[in-house]
Design an enzyme around this catalytic site. Structure first.
Site, PDB file in Angstrom:
ATOM      1  N   LYS A  19      30.612  63.745 -26.035  1.00 25.85           N
ATOM      2  CA  LYS A  19      31.728  64.616 -26.359  1.00 25.85           C
ATOM      3  C   LYS A  19      31.616  65.157 -27.789  1.00 25.85           C
ATOM      4  O   LYS A  19      30.754  64.747 -28.560  1.00 25.85           O
ATOM      5  CB  LYS A  19      33.050  63.859 -26.185  1.00 25.85           C
ATOM      6  CG  LYS A  19      33.298  63.338 -24.766  1.00 25.85           C
ATOM      7  CD  LYS A  19      33.408  64.456 -23.759  1.00 25.85           C
ATOM      8  CE  LYS A  19      34.065  64.019 -22.449  1.00 25.85           C
ATOM      9  NZ  LYS A  19      33.421  62.926 -21.751  1.00 25.85           N
ATOM     10  N   HIS A  20      32.525  66.056 -28.154  1.00 24.28           N
ATOM     11  CA  HIS A  20      32.490  66.690 -29.476  1.00 24.28           C
ATOM     12  C   HIS A  20      32.578  65.658 -30.600  1.00 24.28           C
ATOM     13  O   HIS A  20      31.913  65.792 -31.629  1.00 24.28           O
ATOM     14  CB  HIS A  20      33.666  67.664 -29.631  1.00 24.28           C
ATOM     15  CG  HIS A  20      33.610  68.845 -28.729  1.00 24.28           C
ATOM     16  ND1 HIS A  20      33.622  68.748 -27.355  1.00 24.28           N
ATOM     17  CD2 HIS A  20      33.555  70.176 -29.007  1.00 24.28           C
ATOM     18  CE1 HIS A  20      33.573  69.960 -26.834  1.00 24.28           C
ATOM     19  NE2 HIS A  20      33.541  70.833 -27.812  1.00 24.28           N
TER      20      HIS A  20
END
Length: 400
Positions: A201-202
């Site tokens: 994920k980011h």
């Protein structure tokens, strides 16, 4: 092009975390502090993340699935509840309803965006008596924000709550009917929103999740449910025997997140904007490379699907293409050290959900999407040379 790279690159995954020396130092500093869990870094991460998405409150938890579960609990999902979500998502988006004994009902996607189709949801809701459904869980799939304003209007008309699954979309946004930028998880249209900090994920903390909301009552309930249903707040206790006293007021869970992971999250958050900008740059290169290639289709952004200009708040957790021979392309890329992935197998086709009455053919748009979708490498440290190599191999397969 670099001939050595074209012939034998190092493995290129679809997603990858980026851990810097600052990240390591932040974790080490916390490991050497007085608190490994339930310490000051948890609250600091919550405040920083709430500010980042524009929400009033944030609750850090052990993972995104725990976040979904606690949201369902806080909203009172039980055996009488019926909740609508999309089949194109990781199964946790639906499973959280089942954890609480509720019934999951899927609605089909918009084939242009692969997002939950608000008109299909409307048809489903209006096919039943008022009060039949309890809530909706839209998903900002691939980082493309759902138009939550439209879902909020529908939910308000039928007395439903909304949980926004924004795991793919920190930093993402859409423009509402007033032209205002609405960030994913800001609490303007959803009762609760959830995020994940899984390594691809980011923001990567290894495992971890966050719930955001503007509802103070829900916020306090989530804090209690996160820690076994226990409160130490004297104002909420039925009795108070002294400074040691606590009360378990309902059945909660141990969904806490350690301080060292929150320290890592704070450090990662400081470069979230730079990472998001890089993702958008990578997406632009893919867009241009595949724009006129027969046999390759890309998903529309929310902005384009609504007939807007090119402005988009897509957060690009994934870059998805659709091709006719997905299995062939998947295998071909792996042979060349490119580890693309498929997101997602429609949830209603999983054996568990088929055992509850769903079957293949129920949601044609979702199943057609799945038949051809493939997520290409998308992460901030993907080099230009690596991306060009990916593009070269995709074009070589599709064009032959």
């Amino acid at each position: 092009m670099n001939s050595e790279l074209s012939s034998s690159p190092k493995p290129i995954p679809y997603g990858r975390q980026n851990i810097t020396e600052d990240d390591v130092a932040a974790v080490v500093d916390t490991l050497q502090s007085d608190f490994l869990t339930q310490g000051p870094k948890v609250a600091a991460f919550e405040r920083a993340f709430a500010d980042y998405v524009g929400a009033d409150f944030a609750v850090a938890v052990s993972n995104g699935t725990a976040a979904l579960h606690l949201c369902a609990m806080a909203l009172g999902v039980n055996e009488e509840s019926r909740v609508i979500t999309t089949p194109i998502t990781f199964v946790a988006s639906a499973n959280c309803v089942r954890y609480c004994g509720g019934t999951v009902e899927f609605a089909d996607i918009d084939p242009a965006t692969a997002l939950l189709d608000v008109e299909k949801v409307r048809q489903l809701i209006e096919s039943k008596p008022k009060g039949y459904y309890s809530g909706i869980i839209p998903v900002d799939f691939a980082g493309n924000p759902v138009n939550l304003e439209e879902f909020r209007k529908l939910a308000d008309a039928h007395g439903l709550w909304i949980i926004e699954d924004a795991c793919h979309a920190p930093g993402g946004y859409f423009f509402d009917s007033n032209g205002e930028q609405q960030h994913c998880g800001n609490g303007k249209y959803a009762d609760l929103a959830i995020f994940s900090f899984h390594p691809v994920k980011h923001i990567a903390t290894g495992e971890g999740g966050m719930i955001t909301t503007n509802d103070e009552k829900l916020y306090k309930e989530l804090l209690k449910l996160r820690t076994h249903g226990i409160t130490r707040d004297p104002e909420l206790m039925e009795e108070n025997h002294g400074g040691w006293y606590m009360e378990m007021q309902e059945l909660g869970y141990n969904y806490r997140i350690p301080d060292m992971l929150c320290a890592l999250g704070i450090s990662q958050l400081q470069r979230a904007d730079a990472g998001l900008a890089r993702r958008k740059g990578i997406a632009k290169v893919y867009d241009e490379a595949f724009a006129d290639v027969p046999g390759i289709t890309t998903l529309q952004t929310t902005a384009a699907a609504f007939g807007e200009a090119s402005a988009t708040g897509h957060a690009y957790h994934l870059y998805v293409i659709q091709v006719q021979d997905r299995k062939g392309l998947y295998d071909f890329l792996r042979e060349h050290n490119i580890f693309a992935q498929v997101h997602y197998i429609p949830a209603h086709t999983m054996p568990y959900y088929r055992s509850l009455g769903y079957q293949k053919g129920d949601f044609p748009a979702a199943e057609q999407y799945y038949a051809g979708c493939l997520s290409l490498p998308m992460y901030p440290t993907l080099t230009q040379e690596e991306q060009q190599y990916v593009i070269e191999k995709v074009k070589a397969f599709v064009g032959r």
